[in-house]
Every structure is written in structure tokens, then in C-alpha cells.
Design a protein around this motif. Sequence first.
Motif, PDB file in Angstrom:
ATOM      1  N   GLY A   1       0.750  -1.183  -0.040  1.00  0.00           N
ATOM      2  CA  GLY A   1       0.103   0.110  -0.082  1.00  0.00           C
ATOM      3  C   GLY A   1       0.973   1.207   0.056  1.00  0.00           C
ATOM      4  O   GLY A   1       0.500   2.092  -0.857  1.00  0.00           O
ATOM      5  N   TRP A   2       1.813   1.367   0.675  1.00  0.00           N
ATOM      6  CA  TRP A   2       2.754   2.475   0.823  1.00  0.00           C
ATOM      7  C   TRP A   2       3.492   2.616  -0.390  1.00  0.00           C
ATOM      8  O   TRP A   2       3.670   3.808  -0.935  1.00  0.00           O
TER       9      TRP A   2
ATOM     10  N   TYR B   1       5.479   5.685  -1.588  1.00  0.00           N
ATOM     11  CA  TYR B   1       6.417   5.499  -0.265  1.00  0.00           C
ATOM     12  C   TYR B   1       7.400   4.439  -0.187  1.00  0.00           C
ATOM     13  O   TYR B   1       6.794   3.320  -0.215  1.00  0.00           O
ATOM     14  N   ARG B   2       8.678   4.843  -0.257  1.00  0.00           N
ATOM     15  CA  ARG B   2       9.495   3.583   0.125  1.00  0.00           C
ATOM     16  C   ARG B   2       9.576   3.293   1.556  1.00  0.00           C
ATOM     17  O   ARG B   2      10.304   3.762   2.414  1.00  0.00           O
ATOM     18  N   VAL B   3       8.717   2.357   2.116  1.00  0.00           N
ATOM     19  CA  VAL B   3       8.942   2.261   3.745  1.00  0.00           C
ATOM     20  C   VAL B   3       9.201   0.843   3.988  1.00  0.00           C
ATOM     21  O   VAL B   3       8.741  -0.393   3.266  1.00  0.00           O
ATOM     22  N   PRO B   4      10.101   0.672   4.933  1.00  0.00           N
ATOM     23  CA  PRO B   4      10.614  -0.351   5.070  1.00  0.00           C
ATOM     24  C   PRO B   4       9.582  -1.569   5.657  1.00  0.00           C
ATOM     25  O   PRO B   4       8.645  -1.155   6.281  1.00  0.00           O
TER      26      PRO B   4
ATOM     27  N   LEU C   1       4.808  11.396   9.333  1.00  0.00           N
ATOM     28  CA  LEU C   1       4.684  10.195   9.530  1.00  0.00           C
ATOM     29  C   LEU C   1       6.115   9.390   9.587  1.00  0.00           C
ATOM     30  O   LEU C   1       6.387   8.184  10.001  1.00  0.00           O
ATOM     31  N   TYR C   2       6.793   9.611   8.101  1.00  0.00           N
ATOM     32  CA  TYR C   2       7.854   8.699   7.517  1.00  0.00           C
ATOM     33  C   TYR C   2       9.009   9.764   7.351  1.00  0.00           C
ATOM     34  O   TYR C   2       9.679   9.948   6.203  1.00  0.00           O
ATOM     35  N   ALA C   3       9.618  10.490   8.540  1.00  0.00           N
ATOM     36  CA  ALA C   3      10.744  11.296   8.703  1.00  0.00           C
ATOM     37  C   ALA C   3      11.921  10.490   7.956  1.00  0.00           C
ATOM     38  O   ALA C   3      12.807  11.039   7.203  1.00  0.00           O
ATOM     39  N   ASN C   4      12.032   8.970   8.409  1.00  0.00           N
ATOM     40  CA  ASN C   4      13.213   8.352   7.967  1.00  0.00           C
ATOM     41  C   ASN C   4      12.988   7.525   6.664  1.00  0.00           C
ATOM     42  O   ASN C   4      14.000   6.921   6.049  1.00  0.00           O
ATOM     43  N   GLY C   5      11.834   7.607   5.905  1.00  0.00           N
ATOM     44  CA  GLY C   5      11.537   7.075   4.584  1.00  0.00           C
ATOM     45  C   GLY C   5      12.073   7.827   3.419  1.00  0.00           C
ATOM     46  O   GLY C   5      12.873   8.766   3.586  1.00  0.00           O
ATOM     47  N   CYS C   6      11.970   7.244   2.671  1.00  0.00           N
ATOM     48  CA  CYS C   6      12.596   7.552   1.168  1.00  0.00           C
ATOM     49  C   CYS C   6      11.463   7.902   0.287  1.00  0.00           C
ATOM     50  O   CYS C   6      10.636   6.702  -0.185  1.00  0.00           O
ATOM     51  N   HIS C   7      10.970   8.879  -0.087  1.00  0.00           N
ATOM     52  CA  HIS C   7      10.098   9.215  -1.434  1.00  0.00           C
ATOM     53  C   HIS C   7      10.532   8.712  -2.687  1.00  0.00           C
ATOM     54  O   HIS C   7      11.848   9.212  -3.020  1.00  0.00           O
ATOM     55  N   ASP C   8       9.721   8.143  -3.340  1.00  0.00           N
ATOM     56  CA  ASP C   8      10.215   8.032  -4.885  1.00  0.00           C
ATOM     57  C   ASP C   8      10.121   9.387  -5.638  1.00  0.00           C
ATOM     58  O   ASP C   8       9.320   9.895  -5.586  1.00  0.00           O
TER      59      ASP C   8
END
Length: 298
Positions: A225-226, A231-234, A291-298
Motif C-alpha cells: 500500500g505504501w 513511499y518506500r517504507v521498510p 509520519l515517515y521522516a526516515n523514509g524515502c519518497h520515490d
Amino acid sequence: MATRRNKSRRPATRGDFLSLTSLQRALLKEGDRQVTITIEGQQQVTIKEVIARKLLQMAANGSVHALSNALNEIVFAERLRQLEIEAKVEIGHKVKKRQQILLDEAIKAGADPDSVLPHPHDIIVVEGEGYRVVGSINEEELAQLKETCRFRDLLIMQDELDRRLADEPEGDDPLDGPGTAFLFASLLNRTLPERHRLDDTAFIIHSMRCEAMPKRQLLKKIHRGWRALGYRVPRGKVLPPLRVGKAHVEIMAGVLRRLGDGRLSDDATVEDFADAIGEIIAERSVAASTLYANGCHD
């Protein structure tokens, strides 16, 4: 001359005037402005009320010419404004009726009901005010709306995952436990048009369905879903405790107030904060960074 001019102030009809002049709009705006006066204590009244009081006072003293002219202009302009409002209400009813006919035809033909834009349920007619459209008016806005709904539903699933994987809080304070995803899902839900909004019962049912999912399936659906939203969420990532989510909400509320963008006033209620913050969350760039400060957006 004043008598002849005043006699010509007959009630306007729909065919007489098309719109207010800029001066008339300024008079109405200024007449609606509130001021503070001190009569038996401080009172908040409009300029029109001040004029009315002053008019009666000066009438008792025998001089009402200037105030009478000003009051006549305001009353005359209000008649025009009322005609405009009535015209808008009439247009709103016609548009709503026409869109309902198109929707009925689409359903009868087996077509997608969302192809009728704007949806008749999204056209809100307010007697004495006019009408507004609270939903999508074109395909692009409809796509954004559907994506926002998916974002909300995904946050509800994320809340269930957080409850399964989050560390047990050290104390009894619920703010130290999960709930950030549920908080943001609730705020985001409030920004949606009513027909797309989940009520309390629907929210609970949605949460129960997520609760019934096996952990492996839940992990897979959330991860996919992410990624579908960009959103590249682990896999298996959980959100911070509710205390952190609440702090982000308070920060955004403070920023809104300091910016003075008209969304919040000094006497804003909790509901006002929720609505304003929900509007920001709907702008995915802000929600994603929160929500995902440590994530990486495409």
C-alpha cells in the motif's frame, strides 16, 4: 431633491440589477464589520447597528440627513445582495437536480457512478446563502480524492500493525503506546466529503477487519500500500508512540496560528484545530514528512 431621490428607492426585482457595484459591496462589508462600544458595559455590535442607534439619536435632535442617506444605501445594497443570494440558491437547486438525473441515468446504464461530476450529494445548497461543491468537480480531483481515501484506509491498517509490533509502554500512560496512525487517520477522515467519510461504526468495522488479518497478510498489504502511494517504507515499520504524534499535531497547530492564514483564530476550539490540521495532512507532502521522516519518497 432628497425627497425625490428617496422615493425612487423602490424594491429591486430580478430583472432590474445584475450585480452590486464595488461601492455597494464596500458599504455592505463595512456595515457588517464589528466594533466595540461602551453602553452599559462593552458590547460587540456591527457598524449597521451603530448607524441605527445614531440615526435614532439624531432623529430625536431633528437632524438625520447624512445618516439617512448612508442607511438608505446600505438597505438598498442589501436588497441587491439578497437577490444575488436567491439567484445562487436557485442555480444550486437546478445544478443538483440536473446532476441527480445524470447519476440516475449512469446507474441505470451500468456505468460508474463516479463518472458523474460533481456528484449531486457533493452539491450543498444552503438557503439564504447559496451553494457550494464539497467534492470533486473533475477527473483529476476525483483521482486525488480516491488516493486520500486509500491513504486513510492504509493508516487504519498501519494502526493495527503498530499495536501488534510496537514495544509495550513502560508505564500506564496511553500516550506512550501506539495510536499515531489512528490519530492521523481520524483527522484525515474529517477532510473528506461526507459521502466518502467513515462514521464511527464504519471506522470500527474497518479496524476489526484489519485486526482479523493474519500478521503476514497485514505486513504484505501495508508494504504494498505504501509503495502504491509512492513511499518506500521498510517492511514492518511502525510509527512513533501517540505522544510523538500528538506533539506533531500541536506543532502544526501552532504553526497555523502563527502564520495567521485564516484557518485558526485565537479562540479556536479543538474541533477547529482538528479540521485545520486535517487539511494539512491531506496535503501528502506534509503528512509523509511527519509520519515517515526516515523514509524515502520515490
